[in-house]
Design a protein around this motif. Structure first.
Motif, PDB file in Angstrom:
ATOM      1  N   UNK A  59       0.836  -1.252   0.321  1.00  0.00           N
ATOM      2  CA  UNK A  59      -0.122  -0.143   0.135  1.00  0.00           C
ATOM      3  C   UNK A  59       0.622   1.237  -0.288  1.00  0.00           C
ATOM      4  N   UNK A  60       2.250   1.468   0.560  1.00  0.00           N
ATOM      5  CA  UNK A  60       3.116   2.248   0.585  1.00  0.00           C
ATOM      6  C   UNK A  60       3.446   2.327  -0.662  1.00  0.00           C
ATOM      7  N   UNK A  61       3.557   1.623  -1.553  1.00  0.00           N
ATOM      8  CA  UNK A  61       4.463   1.233  -2.470  1.00  0.00           C
ATOM      9  C   UNK A  61       3.396   2.382  -3.588  1.00  0.00           C
ATOM     10  N   UNK A  62       2.252   1.899  -3.102  1.00  0.00           N
ATOM     11  CA  UNK A  62       1.245   2.855  -4.072  1.00  0.00           C
ATOM     12  C   UNK A  62       1.077   3.458  -3.620  1.00  0.00           C
ATOM     13  N   UNK A  63       1.099   4.212  -2.817  1.00  0.00           N
ATOM     14  CA  UNK A  63       1.123   6.078  -2.399  1.00  0.00           C
ATOM     15  C   UNK A  63       1.781   6.858  -2.982  1.00  0.00           C
ATOM     16  N   UNK A  64       3.137   5.986  -2.127  1.00  0.00           N
ATOM     17  CA  UNK A  64       3.825   6.731  -3.366  1.00  0.00           C
ATOM     18  C   UNK A  64       4.418   6.794  -4.508  1.00  0.00           C
ATOM     19  N   UNK A  70       3.742  16.459  14.140  1.00  0.00           N
ATOM     20  CA  UNK A  70       2.381  17.286  13.599  1.00  0.00           C
ATOM     21  C   UNK A  70       2.699  16.841  12.135  1.00  0.00           C
ATOM     22  N   UNK A  71       3.427  17.672  11.686  1.00  0.00           N
ATOM     23  CA  UNK A  71       3.959  17.383   9.985  1.00  0.00           C
ATOM     24  C   UNK A  71       4.087  16.211   9.402  1.00  0.00           C
ATOM     25  N   UNK A  72       4.579  15.246   9.858  1.00  0.00           N
ATOM     26  CA  UNK A  72       4.330  14.070   9.079  1.00  0.00           C
ATOM     27  C   UNK A  72       3.362  13.105   9.147  1.00  0.00           C
ATOM     28  N   UNK A 104      16.489  22.731   9.736  1.00  0.00           N
ATOM     29  CA  UNK A 104      14.774  22.162  11.217  1.00  0.00           C
ATOM     30  C   UNK A 104      14.831  21.700   9.511  1.00  0.00           C
ATOM     31  N   UNK A 105      14.172  22.691   9.125  1.00  0.00           N
ATOM     32  CA  UNK A 105      12.553  21.869   7.977  1.00  0.00           C
ATOM     33  C   UNK A 105      13.022  20.759   7.447  1.00  0.00           C
ATOM     34  N   UNK A 106      14.235  20.720   6.961  1.00  0.00           N
ATOM     35  CA  UNK A 106      14.772  18.926   6.690  1.00  0.00           C
ATOM     36  C   UNK A 106      13.943  17.604   8.328  1.00  0.00           C
ATOM     37  N   UNK A 107      14.360  18.093   9.022  1.00  0.00           N
ATOM     38  CA  UNK A 107      13.888  17.283  10.153  1.00  0.00           C
ATOM     39  C   UNK A 107      12.430  17.163  10.474  1.00  0.00           C
ATOM     40  N   UNK A 108      12.016  18.343  10.105  1.00  0.00           N
ATOM     41  CA  UNK A 108      10.597  18.605  10.282  1.00  0.00           C
ATOM     42  C   UNK A 108       9.652  17.499   8.922  1.00  0.00           C
ATOM     43  N   UNK A 109      10.251  17.381   8.272  1.00  0.00           N
ATOM     44  CA  UNK A 109       9.996  16.606   7.016  1.00  0.00           C
ATOM     45  C   UNK A 109       9.733  16.658   5.307  1.00  0.00           C
ATOM     46  N   UNK A 110      10.908  17.922   5.530  1.00  0.00           N
ATOM     47  CA  UNK A 110      11.124  19.062   4.270  1.00  0.00           C
ATOM     48  C   UNK A 110      11.865  18.063   3.750  1.00  0.00           C
ATOM     49  N   UNK A 111      13.055  17.048   3.877  1.00  0.00           N
ATOM     50  CA  UNK A 111      13.481  16.194   3.643  1.00  0.00           C
ATOM     51  C   UNK A 111      13.944  14.440   3.588  1.00  0.00           C
ATOM     52  N   UNK A 112      13.266  14.244   6.029  1.00  0.00           N
ATOM     53  CA  UNK A 112      13.277  13.236   6.390  1.00  0.00           C
ATOM     54  C   UNK A 112      12.013  12.297   6.167  1.00  0.00           C
ATOM     55  N   UNK A 113      12.234  10.796   5.444  1.00  0.00           N
ATOM     56  CA  UNK A 113      10.984  10.916   5.669  1.00  0.00           C
ATOM     57  C   UNK A 113      10.139  10.844   6.841  1.00  0.00           C
ATOM     58  N   UNK A 114       8.746  10.262   7.258  1.00  0.00           N
ATOM     59  CA  UNK A 114       8.586   9.504   8.109  1.00  0.00           C
ATOM     60  C   UNK A 114       7.989   8.212   8.579  1.00  0.00           C
TER      61      UNK A 114
END
Length: 573
Positions: free
Chosen positions: A12-17, A226-228, A276-286
């Motif tokens: 399901x995750x692969x399909x969403x991505x 929250x961002x995730x 900070x932005x990257x760690x909040x969800x801009x680059x790092x995947x939750x």
């Protein structure tokens, strides 16, 4: 059975991505342009769904704008939020459809948290945002509100309503990320909502799993969580939507838009904000989520002239000559560090519309000056190298300049004014007469029309050559002498002074027949080439006995010569 569940979730995750927007090459500074956005540098406007915006001024201008934006606000639990603006929460759906019908990508700044009811309604903005972010009841309403937005913009049918289904941008909570980063960095800005101190979004608390909303139960009670959670809701309901993370100029506690501190390293501070932005969800995947697709930045919420002449802020203007602080180059250093660190392209949003070009802009209500529109339109390649892919213009308060006739005062051309605002040397004079009723004198209309004649590609290929400039500059203004003047017989020269278009070649001619025009064969009396950004000139002309008559002209870089301006007579006895 457990392994089957894991495998099912993975599929399901692969399909969403796979359904999420992908990036195409071509963004500057190593960043990419998300699929679905223009492959050229884009221009957009704040556009209401009425005759002043997407159903009137914008299409009637004949300009092929790429974006239109509209706030979604009012709070998630106040009874006044965007879901109440039309039946069944269809406002964003109808706005997106209306924008797309004219070729505009719809952009929605989602500004709900601050205006929601919570435990600290009388607090200042930062404290109220963080308090609401940590209120389980407020956040339960918040996630429900965001889910409805994703359903209306996604491709599915919910509540019997078919969603939008094509590219749209949702710009998540302008300012909140700045408050969150400041809280993480400075305990005095945390108001008790942090678990530690440092440039880490997980140090800032938030109600996510604790909100009781089942759809986000798997995410931590932190600002990262929250961002995730928002990314997860986007992935589930609207993978066609691009989510944008806001990076404020002041997020690191130092404001690149107003600081005059020459010791600050703006690249390092931009790297910090980007991390900070990257760690909040801009680059790092939750866990089971994608990432943000873009970063947004705003330079100011109102015209620099408004800040200076209403609020008394002396450093509101940026130096267009990039010599003194604040200026455009240091802001570009900061933003380029953000785009490089995150690997995401930037859109600059809510750019003030004031200018120092048209006489219309005289620092009065609705006609305040700024210089960012002028600088940006003349430095698009520079912005591209910073990682910027689009500019969205719009005012952030009721007294600032806008692109339509909000003041209902028609075409206005008060006397030209010369200011040192926004230049570290010389003056800038708004000595161009407007011919349209736009409150900015028509500058954004004029500049956008010129730009779209040869848009700047984002894929690395050179832009097509622009059409030739055939518009003459306005005649120079003579400030000395102010009227007819007499000098003694021993005075053989006189210094004529005035202002002209920046970087113009100013020439004085002997007006042989006294008709106030530059006629063929009339001799040159003096000339001066103005430097880039300079507008003041002075010419020493030689005098003969009797009445001396001169005219002055200005010639721009394209070789277009202005009409002549008569100099008041100078009589030598």
């Amino acid at each position: 059975m457990r392994s089957l569940k894991v495998l099912t979730r993975f599929v399901v995750l692969l399909a969403l991505l796979a359904a999420l927007p992908t990036a195409t090459s071509g963004g500057a500074a190593g960043a990419a342009v998300p699929t679905g956005l223009p492959t050229h540098f884009g221009i957009g406007l704040a556009g209401h769904p009425d005759s002043t915006g997407i159903y009137g001024w914008m299409p009637n201008s004949g300009i092929a704008f790429d974006y239109a934006y509209q706030y979604l606000a009012g709070g998630v639990n106040t009874g006044n939020g965007w879901q109440t603006w039309n039946t069944s929460g269809q406002f964003p759906l109808w706005y997106a459809q209306g924008s797309a019908s004219h070729g505009y990508v719809p952009v929605f700044p989602y500004y709900q948290l601050l205006q929601s009811n919570g435990p600290c309604n009388s607090c200042g903005e930062a404290q109220r945002d963080l308090a609401n972010l940590n209120s389980a009841s407020t956040m339960a309403s918040y996630y429900a509100d965001f889910t409805v937005l994703m359903k209306r913009l996604g491709s599915g049918t919910w509540d019997g309503i078919a969603g939008f289904g094509t590219t749209a941008i949702v710009h998540v909570e302008p300012d909140l990320s700045g408050y969150a980063e400041q809280a993480a960095l400075d305990s005095s800005a945390c108001y008790g909502f942090c678990t530690a101190s440092g440039n880490n979004p997980s140090f800032v608390k938030a109600s996510v799993a604790s909100s009781g909303v089942a759809a986000v139960a798997g995410f931590a009670d932190t600002y990262t969580g929250f961002n995730q959670a928002l990314l997860h809701l986007r992935d589930v309901y609207a993978p066609n939507v691009l989510l944008a993370f806001h990076v404020s100029d002041w997020a690191t506690r130092y404001d690149v838009g107003s600081s005059t501190d020459a010791t600050l390293d703006w690249t390092a501070l931009g790297n910090q904000a980007g991390a900070f932005a990257g760690a909040a969800g801009v680059t790092q995947v939750g866990p089971g989520t994608s990432t943000y697709d873009l970063v947004f930045n705003d330079v100011a919420d109102r015209d620099a002239g408004y800040y200076k002449y209403v609020y008394g802020r002396s450093n509101a203007f940026w130096d267009r000559l990039n010599s003194t602080l604040p200026n455009f180059h240091v802001w570009e250093q900061y933003l380029k560090a953000v785009t490089t660190t995150t690997g995401k392209s930037a859109i600059v949003w809510q750019i003030p519309l004031g200018n120092q070009w048209f006489q219309t802009e005289n620092n009065t209500d609705g006609h305040y000056q700024d210089n960012r529109a002028e600088y940006f339109f003349s430095h698009l390649a520079e912005l591209k190298q910073t990682g910027v892919i689009a500019l969205l213009f719009g005012r952030g308060n009721g007294g600032s300049t806008t692109n339509e006739d909000d003041k209902a005062d028609g075409v206005t051309n008060p006397p030209s004014i010369c200011k040192t605002d926004g230049v570290s040397s010389g003056q800038v004079c708004n000595n161009h007469a407007s011919t349209v009723s736009d409150d900015d004198g028509g500058y954004v209309r004029m500049a956008s029309t010129s730009y779209y004649a040869a848009p700047l590609p984002l894929d690395g290929t050179p832009p097509p050559p622009p059409p030739p400039d055939t518009t003459p500059p306005p005649p120079p203004v003579v400030t000395r002498p102010t009227g007819a003047v007499g000098v003694g017989r021993r005075v053989s020269t006189y210094t004529v002074k005035g202002t002209a278009e920046a970087a113009a070649l100013v020439r004085a001619w002997v007006d042989v027949n006294g008709n106030g025009l530059k006629d063929a064969g009339e001799p040159l009396a003096a000339s001066a080439q103005l430097a880039a950004g300079a507008t003041s000139w002075s010419l020493n002309v030689s005098l003969v006995r009797g009445v001396n008559r001169f005219v002055v002209t200005g010639t721009d870089a394209a070789g277009n010569q202005s009409a002549a301006r008569a100099v008041p007579t100078i009589t030598r006895t």
